[in-house]
Design a protein around this motif. Structure first.
Motif, PDB file in Angstrom:
ATOM      1  N   ASP A  67       0.736   1.579  10.858  1.00  0.00           N
ATOM      2  CA  ASP A  67       0.692   0.468   9.907  1.00  0.00           C
ATOM      3  C   ASP A  67      -0.715   0.206   9.370  1.00  0.00           C
ATOM      4  O   ASP A  67      -0.926  -0.710   8.582  1.00  0.00           O
ATOM      5  N   LYS A  68      -1.688   1.023   9.809  1.00  0.00           N
ATOM      6  CA  LYS A  68      -3.076   0.806   9.402  1.00  0.00           C
ATOM      7  C   LYS A  68      -3.263   1.188   7.935  1.00  0.00           C
ATOM      8  O   LYS A  68      -2.699   2.170   7.452  1.00  0.00           O
ATOM      9  N   CYS A  69      -4.053   0.403   7.213  1.00  0.00           N
ATOM     10  CA  CYS A  69      -4.289   0.653   5.794  1.00  0.00           C
ATOM     11  C   CYS A  69      -5.121   1.920   5.603  1.00  0.00           C
ATOM     12  O   CYS A  69      -5.975   2.245   6.435  1.00  0.00           O
ATOM     13  N   PRO A  70      -4.895   2.641   4.492  1.00  0.00           N
ATOM     14  CA  PRO A  70      -5.707   3.841   4.223  1.00  0.00           C
ATOM     15  C   PRO A  70      -7.140   3.445   3.905  1.00  0.00           C
ATOM     16  O   PRO A  70      -7.419   2.275   3.602  1.00  0.00           O
ATOM     17  N   PRO A  71      -8.066   4.386   3.968  1.00  0.00           N
ATOM     18  CA  PRO A  71      -9.470   4.055   3.662  1.00  0.00           C
ATOM     19  C   PRO A  71      -9.634   3.586   2.221  1.00  0.00           C
ATOM     20  O   PRO A  71      -8.847   3.951   1.337  1.00  0.00           O
ATOM     21  N   ASP A  72     -10.675   2.796   1.967  1.00  0.00           N
ATOM     22  CA  ASP A  72     -10.903   2.253   0.623  1.00  0.00           C
ATOM     23  C   ASP A  72     -11.195   3.350  -0.397  1.00  0.00           C
ATOM     24  O   ASP A  72     -10.953   3.170  -1.593  1.00  0.00           O
ATOM     25  N   ASN A  73     -11.718   4.473   0.068  1.00  0.00           N
ATOM     26  CA  ASN A  73     -12.065   5.562  -0.855  1.00  0.00           C
ATOM     27  C   ASN A  73     -10.965   6.620  -0.959  1.00  0.00           C
ATOM     28  O   ASN A  73     -11.241   7.800  -1.216  1.00  0.00           O
ATOM     29  N   VAL A  74      -9.729   6.217  -0.732  1.00  0.00           N
ATOM     30  CA  VAL A  74      -8.625   7.180  -0.721  1.00  0.00           C
ATOM     31  C   VAL A  74      -8.501   7.894  -2.072  1.00  0.00           C
ATOM     32  O   VAL A  74      -8.211   9.100  -2.128  1.00  0.00           O
ATOM     33  N   LEU A  75      -8.771   7.205  -3.182  1.00  0.00           N
ATOM     34  CA  LEU A  75      -8.686   7.857  -4.492  1.00  0.00           C
ATOM     35  C   LEU A  75      -9.791   8.899  -4.661  1.00  0.00           C
ATOM     36  O   LEU A  75      -9.571   9.951  -5.273  1.00  0.00           O
ATOM     37  N   SER A  98       0.850  -1.190   0.000  1.00  0.00           N
ATOM     38  CA  SER A  98       0.000   0.000   0.000  1.00  0.00           C
ATOM     39  C   SER A  98       0.886   1.241   0.000  1.00  0.00           C
ATOM     40  O   SER A  98       1.612   1.493   0.964  1.00  0.00           O
ATOM     41  N   SER A  99       0.818   2.011  -1.080  1.00  0.00           N
ATOM     42  CA  SER A  99       1.635   3.228  -1.158  1.00  0.00           C
ATOM     43  C   SER A  99       0.784   4.492  -1.243  1.00  0.00           C
ATOM     44  O   SER A  99       1.298   5.578  -1.483  1.00  0.00           O
ATOM     45  N   ALA A 100      -0.517   4.360  -1.049  1.00  0.00           N
ATOM     46  CA  ALA A 100      -1.397   5.534  -1.047  1.00  0.00           C
ATOM     47  C   ALA A 100      -1.130   6.377   0.195  1.00  0.00           C
ATOM     48  O   ALA A 100      -0.746   5.854   1.242  1.00  0.00           O
ATOM     49  N   PRO A 101      -1.334   7.685   0.112  1.00  0.00           N
ATOM     50  CA  PRO A 101      -1.118   8.552   1.286  1.00  0.00           C
ATOM     51  C   PRO A 101      -2.033   8.158   2.444  1.00  0.00           C
ATOM     52  O   PRO A 101      -3.175   7.757   2.235  1.00  0.00           O
ATOM     53  N   ARG A 102      -1.521   8.279   3.658  1.00  0.00           N
ATOM     54  CA  ARG A 102      -2.302   7.945   4.853  1.00  0.00           C
ATOM     55  C   ARG A 102      -2.529   9.158   5.743  1.00  0.00           C
ATOM     56  O   ARG A 102      -3.259   9.087   6.727  1.00  0.00           O
TER      57      ARG A 102
END
Length: 549
Positions: free
Chosen positions: A513-521, A104-108
């Protein structure tokens, strides 16, 4: 040894048990009771000695039970250690254990879109081979973000390694590159011409040679100052010109977005690579090996002694012309694992691990130095060998064997292979980038020989000490991680291992370490749209002001 010691322990317990029993029946508490010489005291023994006898028997039983339990646990431990010395080859054809991590490389955290008005234009010249250039492109994008600059499509050096003038347009999908990074930076294909007083003026970028592994502070001070002064700067050369270790996870994730998402080869390269992979996989699993036994790497490592005098002369000349002078002693270099594994050593490692001669292997390599005499032992162990020339039916690669196209296809085949094995991943950008990409691609299995640990085993074998050779090799290989997530330790590169910055856990204990939200895009799209509206309003108000004047 552990088996012998456990047997000795059990025998000692049995002996002690017997002594206690003898003393119980035939001796007194102080060891001086003699059944035959003191027969007159038999009646007293019956009354006072029964309790003592029972006590000693209880102690004897307890000792025997303890020894038996100890012996059984030792046997279990021994059998467990013996089972661990076997490499489970079947499991290696799958992916490595992920520990519930996923890429996962999306901004958090807050990640504002790039401003329409930037501080100027950034040009870079990426030197070196394909993968050195790839790392430089990642750094260029990050540098543009740091300075709020508009990045000019990076230049790929045609005059250094490959003598290939394909350029960025010839290798990568430019439209995909620009679109993928729209949330991060502004990108243009060239510096636009300026119109001033009815005249067209070409903006000339101020040339700077950046320091190697420059810190972020260099870009936010010196480089930014020059950009504001000249409107454009040209950083050349741009290989390893930005520090890898940065204490900002969002910056590191941007590097991963560039490396693993934005940098996509052109469609015809992807199609050719997929065709080769499908042809290889049609007959089952296959392994890709980067056999780095080539002139430049051998000369760099200073590993000459296994070659003929004529070959040594070639290597020494190449080293003198391309690398800094340094006294290198082959025996010392080899003993500490600084020499690339020979093809035969690679074959022996695989055979010791349990791979048999039915294993299909794709060789990603340039021209092997030393000729067929080095490949013959390897081929005898693993005859099912392929390379991009033998599996490419289009003939396209035959025209571009040493260019960026061949390197790009090798990269994709190694990325998609069931198992990847680099034989010299120290200064090899190709191997290092692939290790990182396969980790990000879903913890795909990699076999990384520990050359330093293997060196004394191979040296002993050459001296005729072959007993226990395969077991010793297996023990070394079992200590490697086979592509599992692991902590990055110097000198391991960020491009080799981007864990944990570019990975996340759905049920993470650590909030970082928590994943970003599914709607990050959707969030990023909304931010980008808002920024464009603000810019449009600003432009409209400026035009209105100009008209009123």
């Amino acid at each position: 040894m552990r088996r012998y010691s456990s047997k000795l322990c059990l025998l000692t317990c049995i002996r002690d048990f017997e002594l206690i029993c003898i003393n119980t029946w035939f001796g007194s508490a102080d060891g001086n009771f003699d059944l035959f010489s003191r027969a007159g005291h038999r009646h007293q023994l019956k009354q006072s000695g029964v309790k003592a006898m029972l006590g000693r028997l209880s102690i004897a039983v307890i000792v025997l039970v303890i020894c038996a339990v100890s012996f059984l646990s030792t046997i279990k431990s021994t059998s467990r250690s013996f089972s661990q010395s076997e490499v489970k080859v079947d499991t290696l054809w799958g992916t490595a254990a992920s520990g519930e991590w996923r890429p996962s490389s999306a901004p958090r955290t807050a990640w504002p879109p790039p401003l329409t008005e930037t501080n100027g234009y950034l040009r870079v010249r990426c030197n070196g081979g394909l993968n050195q250039q790839r790392s430089a492109i990642c750094n260029a994008v990050l540098a543009a973000r740091i300075m709020n600059a508009t990045l000019v499509l990076p230049e790929l050096d045609a005059n250094s390694f490959w003598r290939d003038d394909s350029g960025f347009h010839g290798i990568y999908d430019v439209e995909h590159f620009i679109k993928s990074l729209r949330y991060d930076i502004k990108i243009v294909e060239s510096i636009p011409e300026l119109r001033k007083n009815g005249k067209i003026k070409k903006l000339k970028a101020f040339q700077i040679r950046p320091p190697r592994d420059a810190p972020i502070s260099w870009y936010t001070t010196f480089a930014l100052e020059k950009m504001k002064e000249h409107s454009a700067i040209y950083l050349t050369p741009f290989s390893h010109r930005l520090a890898e270790e940065i204490d900002n996870p969002e910056y590191q994730r941007l590097r991963c977005r560039v490396n693993y998402h934005a940098l996509r080869f052109k469609p015809h390269i992807m199609e050719l690579s997929n065709t080769i992979v499908n042809r290889l996989r049609a007959q089952g699993h296959f392994m890709a090996i980067h056999l780095r036994f080539e002139m430049d790497m051998l000369a760099f490592a200073g590993c000459f002694d296994i070659f003929t005098p004529a070959e040594q002369k070639i290597l020494k000349k190449y080293r003198q012309e391309n690398f800094a002078a340094k006294k290198l002693v082959y025996s010392e270099r080899r003993a500490i694992g600084k020499c690339p594994l020979t093809p035969e050593e690679v074959g022996l490692v695989l055979r010791s691990m349990g791979f048999d001669n039915s294993t299909r292997i794709y060789l990603a390599a340039g021209e092997l130095f030393g000729g067929d005499r080095f490949m013959k032992p390897f081929r005898s162990l693993f005859p099912r060998l392929e390379n991009h020339s033998t599996v490419d039916t289009t003939g396209e690669l035959a025209k571009n064997t040493h260019g960026l196209l061949g390197s790009a296809v090798d990269y994709m085949v190694c990325l998609l292979a069931d198992i990847f094995m680099p034989t010299y991943d120290g200064p090899s950008n190709f191997a290092n980038n692939l290790l990182g990409h396969r980790l990000y691609y879903g913890f795909r299995t990699t076999i990384r020989p520990d050359r330093k640990a293997l060196a004394p085993i191979f040296i002993d074998r050459e001296k005729g000490q072959t007993a226990g050779f395969e077991e010793a090799v297996r023990q070394v290989m079992l200590s490697t991680n086979f592509g599992r997530p692991h902590k990055r330790l110097s000198p391991e590169s960020f491009y080799t291992n981007s864990w944990p910055e570019c990975f996340c856990q759905t049920s993470a204990v650590n909030p970082a370490d928590k994943c970003p939200p599914d709607n990050v895009l959707d969030i990023l799209d909304s931010q980008l749209a808002t920024e464009r509206i603000i810019d449009s309003d600003s432009i409209a108000s400026n035009l209105t002001a100009d008209v009123n004047k």
